[in-house]
Design an enzyme around this catalytic site. Structure first.
Site, mmCIF file in Angstrom:
data_model
loop_
_atom_site.group_PDB
_atom_site.id
_atom_site.type_symbol
_atom_site.label_atom_id
_atom_site.label_comp_id
_atom_site.label_asym_id
_atom_site.label_seq_id
_atom_site.Cartn_x
_atom_site.Cartn_y
_atom_site.Cartn_z
ATOM 1 N N LYS A 126 6.677 -1.239 1.539
ATOM 2 C CA LYS A 126 5.524 -0.839 2.345
ATOM 3 C C LYS A 126 4.476 -1.958 2.271
ATOM 4 O O LYS A 126 3.466 -1.864 1.562
ATOM 5 C CB LYS A 126 4.964 0.497 1.852
ATOM 6 N N GLU A 138 14.521 3.312 11.990
ATOM 7 C CA GLU A 138 13.397 4.223 11.813
ATOM 8 C C GLU A 138 12.393 4.068 12.947
ATOM 9 O O GLU A 138 12.452 3.111 13.729
ATOM 10 C CB GLU A 138 12.705 3.992 10.467
ATOM 11 N N ARG A 146 7.426 4.230 -5.324
ATOM 12 C CA ARG A 146 7.618 3.400 -4.138
ATOM 13 C C ARG A 146 6.691 2.198 -4.158
ATOM 14 O O ARG A 146 7.059 1.111 -3.695
ATOM 15 C CB ARG A 146 7.422 4.233 -2.872
ATOM 16 N N TYR A 193 0.836 -1.202 0.000
ATOM 17 C CA TYR A 193 0.000 0.000 0.000
ATOM 18 C C TYR A 193 0.867 1.248 0.000
ATOM 19 O O TYR A 193 2.084 1.190 0.129
ATOM 20 C CB TYR A 193 -0.952 -0.003 1.197
#
Length: 355
Positions: free
Chosen positions: A191, A227, A90, A66
């Site tokens: 992702k 992250e 991406r 997504y």
């Protein structure tokens, strides 16, 4: 009626929550057949629900990726998308990790434009502290039992109005030490929904301790910063009037469009910009830490805590306020997104009417 229409007046745009779901928003669908190797044209569906085979590879094997980007109404009532091409790129990168064909960039942009245009009344007013969050979703939709790539794929674009995922007060963060976010040679740079669902448990534990956000170190050595649970990491150092802003660089982290935007803005300010590995031992040297992402925008970090070592590093002023780098970057980024400056015009793509 001129396009775009005004925002719907049944929503209190000053207090809308990111957790509210508006079932009046429709979505866009495109379908791909492995047999023909073609994508169908985008179609708008006036509801947020999907009809999905129970044996789809998405539901059974996690063949799903997504994206997330913003629709923003600016002062002249135009609606713009913020750097949508980067999100399309991406999505293509993410899809490659789970053996899926991704929609071409032009189809991605066409579907996103349609979803926002058809839901234009749900794009908040230009002066509201809210946004239209856009969720492109790609998944294997063909029904099958074998652990092989699907024979059919669906690309959808959903939208929801809401606020940023956190308020803008400096937030305390906790380093997660009993959960590995991504394997050293795994899917951390994609992702995938499967990268996020396992983190929900540790995030809930952290929230119960008073930490709205968690920070992850590398899974192999636990010595390098990677992250935050839902945002990218930026560290700021100030030497006199000179700023240095550092983004973590790792093959196990998601490439953040918001982080990239901050770095590009920093260059125009004459700041030194770095993208490199950030060792854990360097954390006390930063004057500010920022958590950046589409849903969160830019968040000032109050502190980073590591329970196993009793470390707690603080990143706010003596009065508890965010630092000057946060104030500068968030102001400029907001001005760029809202079209209040001529800087970075290529980052704004106007939404056009669908006949």
């Amino acid at each position: 009626m001129s396009f775009p229409p005004a925002p719907v007046d049944s929503i209190d745009w000053s207090s809308i929550s990111s957790t509210q779901v508006n079932d009046d928003c429709g979505h866009v669908e495109c379908h791909y057949s492995v047999l023909t190797e073609t994508w169908s044209e985008p179609v708008f569906v006036q509801e947020p629900y999907l009809k999905v085979h129970g044996l789809s590879s998405a539901l059974n094997y996690g063949q799903q990726v997504y994206e997330g980007l913003r629709g923003i109404r600016i002062a002249d009532n135009k609606i713009i998308l913020f750097r949508p091409e980067k999100h399309a790129e991406r999505l293509i990168h993410s899809a490659s990790y789970v053996s899926m064909p991704a929609p071409p960039i032009e189809l991605f942009l066409k579907a996103v434009n349609m979803a926002v245009a058809k839901n234009a009344i749900y794009v908040p007013p230009a002066d509201a502290p809210a946004q239209l969050y856009i969720r492109p979703l790609l998944f294997g939709s063909g029904g099958q039992l074998m652990l092989i790539p699907s024979s059919q794929y669906t690309f959808c674009v959903f939208v929801q109005p809401g606020t940023t995922s956190h308020d803008l007060n400096p937030i305390p963060t906790l380093i997660m030490e009993d959960f590995d976010r991504a394997a050293p040679e795994g899917t951390g740079s994609a992702k995938l929904g499967g990268n996020y669902a396992p983190a929900m448990k540790s995030m809930a534990i952290a929230r119960a301790k008073g930490f709205p956000l968690t920070l992850h170190l590398d899974s192999k050595t636990r010595t390098v910063v990677e992250e935050f649970s839902s945002c990218a990491f930026l560290g700021v150092k100030k030497d006199g009037e000179q700023y240095t802003i550092t983004a973590t660089e790792s093959k196990n982290t998601l490439k953040s469009i918001t982080s990239d935007s901050c770095l590009e803005i920093a260059k125009t300010l004459g700041w030194k910009v770095e993208q490199r590995s950030v060792p854990y031992t360097e954390l006390p040297e930063f004057s500010e830490i920022l958590a950046v992402g589409t849903a969160a925008s830019i968040l000032p970090v109050r502190s980073i805590t590591r329970e196993s070592t009793s470390d707690c590093f603080s990143y706010v002023t003596d009065s508890g306020e965010p630092g000057p780098a946060f104030i500068t970057l968030s102001k400029i980024l907001r001005e760029v997104q809202q079209g209040k400056t001529s800087d970075f015009p290529e980052w704004r793509k106007e939404v056009t009417e669908i006949p």
